[in-house]
Design an enzyme around this catalytic site. Structure first.
Site, short mmCIF file in Angstrom:
data_model
loop_
_atom_site.label_atom_id
_atom_site.label_comp_id
_atom_site.label_asym_id
_atom_site.label_seq_id
_atom_site.Cartn_x
_atom_site.Cartn_y
_atom_site.Cartn_z
N THR A 53 0.82 -1.22 0.00
CA THR A 53 0.00 0.00 0.00
C THR A 53 0.85 1.26 0.00
OG1 THR A 53 -1.78 -1.15 1.18
CG2 THR A 53 -1.81 1.25 1.27
N SER B 5 1.33 -7.35 -0.90
CA SER B 5 1.95 -8.35 -0.04
C SER B 5 1.08 -9.59 0.17
CB SER B 5 2.35 -7.75 1.31
OG SER B 5 1.23 -7.51 2.13
N SER B 6 -0.19 -9.50 -0.16
CA SER B 6 -1.02 -10.71 -0.08
C SER B 6 -0.58 -11.75 -1.11
CB SER B 6 -2.50 -10.36 -0.29
OG SER B 6 -2.69 -9.75 -1.56
N THR C 265 1.32 -4.48 4.33
CA THR C 265 1.01 -4.82 5.72
C THR C 265 0.44 -6.23 5.89
OG1 THR C 265 -1.18 -3.79 5.55
CG2 THR C 265 0.63 -2.41 6.34
N ASP C 266 -0.14 -6.81 4.84
CA ASP C 266 -0.80 -8.10 4.99
C ASP C 266 0.14 -9.20 5.47
OD1 ASP C 266 -3.19 -7.00 4.25
OD2 ASP C 266 -3.37 -8.05 2.33
#
Length: 319
Positions: free
Chosen positions: A12, A52-53, A85-86
Site C-alpha cells: 500500500t 503483499s497478499s 502490511t498483509d
C-alpha cells in the site's frame, strides 16, 4: 553523513488508486523518497512491486537476500524495508530469525495509499528511517515501525485492518532476549501448511495437506491451544510420520499453554507429539517451522521438533 538503504517491495505504501478506487503498487522507491535534501544518504533498492497478499516464501527469500547484500556495505547504518502490511509480520520475522548484524533492519508500510490526501506513507517512512538511526535500536534485531510505534518483529502482528496504528506486539521490549541467529537456508522449497481448528473440525484438512506434500503443519487452535480428539489423533499420525506439528491459537492476544486435557486439549496435543508456539501466531509459527525444516543439518524430524521446542522456550517469543 548517515547512510540508509531503502529496500522496496510494493504494498500500500507504494500504491495508487485508479478511477474505480482499486489500489495497486505503482510508485518507485525514488518517488516515495521525493527530492527533499536531507543530511542522510538514502540508497534505494527496488526489489519487487507486489501486493503483499501475493508474497510467497520465494519472495521472502529475495527480500532477505537483498537486505543481506546491503549489509555487506560497512558504511551502511541501517536498512529500511518498505512492505505491504498483509504479510509484513512474516517477512520481518524471517529476517529476524537469521539477522546476525548489530545494525537495525526496520520494516514499515502504510494503511493509506501514497496518493491518499491523508496518506501515512511518508510519515511511516520517516519514522522507520529515524528508528534505524537511533542507537538504542542497534542490536535489537529486526523491527517494525508503524503508526508511531516501534515493535520487535517476533510476536508482532497486524491487529487492525484500518487503524493507522495497525501492528501490536505482546512483548515489553525491555524484557526481550535475542536468540542466536539461525543459519540461513532458503525456505522457498519448504511446504508448511496452516490448519484451522473450529467446532466440529475433522482431519480432512490435515490429511489433504499431508497428501499434498506438507513437510510441517501449524495448528491454528482454539483458546490457549486446544483442538478435539479427532484432531489430536491426526496430529499423532503426523508425528509418527515425522511431520512436525506446531500449535498456536486463533485468539488475538495472550500466550498459549497446554493445560487442558479431556481428549482434545493442549495437554493431549503435547502428548501426541506437537510443539507449542507460546506467543507466536500462525503466520510467524509457519515461518519458524519452515526455517528449521530447510536446514540440512537438522536431518531428522526429531531434531526439528527439539529445536522448535527449545526456541519456543528461550527466544523473545517464548515464556
Amino acid at each position: 553523513m548517515s547512510k540508509v538503504a531503502v529496500v522496496t517491495t510494493g504494498g500500500t505504501i507504494a500504491s495508487t488508486r485508479d478511477a474505480q478506487g482499486i489500489s495497486r503498487p505503482a510508485i518507485t522507491g525514488a518517488d516515495l523518497l521525493g527530492n527533499e535534501q536531507t543530511d542522510i544518504e538514502l540508497r534505494v533498492v527496488d526489489v519487487m512491486s507486489k501486493d503483499s497478499s501475493s508474497m510467497t516464501f520465494a519472495d521472502m527469500d529475495r527480500v532477505r537476500d537483498a537486505v543481506a547484500d546491503e549489509l555487506k556495505d560497512p558504511g551502511l547504518d541501517s536498512v529500511v524495508v518498505l512492505h505491504g502490511t498483509d504479510t509484513m509480520e512474516e517477512t520481518a520475522f524471517l529476517l529476524d530469525l537469521h539477522h546476525d548484524d548489530q545494525r537495525p533492519v526496520v520494516f514499515t508500510g502504510a494503511q493509506r495509499t501514497f496518493d491518499h490526501p491523508e496518506s501515512d506513507a511518508r510519515s511511516n517512512l520517516a519514522a522507520a528511517i529515524s528508528a534505524g538511526l537511533d542507537m538504542s535500536s542497534h542490536g535489537r534485531g529486526v523491527l517494525i515501525a508503524f503508526g508511531g510505534s516501534v515493535h520487535p518483529a517476533a510476536g508482532t502482528r497486524k491487529a487492525d485492518t484500518c487503524s493507522l496504528d495497525a501492528f501490536h506486539s505482546v512483548h515489553d521490549p525491555a524484557l526481550l532476549r535475542t536468540p542466536k541467529p539461525l543459519p540461513w537456508h532458503p525456505i522457498s522449497d519448504t511446504r508448511v501448511d496452516i490448519i484451522a481448528v473450529y467446532p466440529g473440525a475433522d482431519r480432512v484438512q490435515i490429511d489433504a495437506c499431508v497428501h499434498a506434500g506438507a513437510q510441517g503443519l501449524v495448528l491454528d487452535g482454539l483458546g490457549s491451544g486446544n483442538a478435539n480428539p479427532t484432531i489430536v489423533e491426526a496430529v499423532r499420525d503426523c508425528v509418527d510420520a515425522h511431520i512436525p506439528v506446531a500449535v498456536t491459537t486463533r485468539v488475538p492476544s495472550g500466550p498459549i499453554s497446554p493445560v487442558y486435557g479431556g481428549g482434545g486439549g493442549g495437554h493431549d496435543l503435547i502428548a501426541a507429539g506437537a510443539v507449542f508456539s507460546t506467543d507466536l501466531r500462525a503466520g510467524q509459527a509457519r515461518v519458524l517451522l519452515a526455517a528449521l525444516l530447510s536446514d540440512p543439518d537438522l536431518v531428522c524430524r526429531e531434531k526439528v521438533f527439539d529445536r522448535y521446542s527449545r526456541l519456543a522456550r528461550t527466544s523473545p517469543f517464548g515464556q
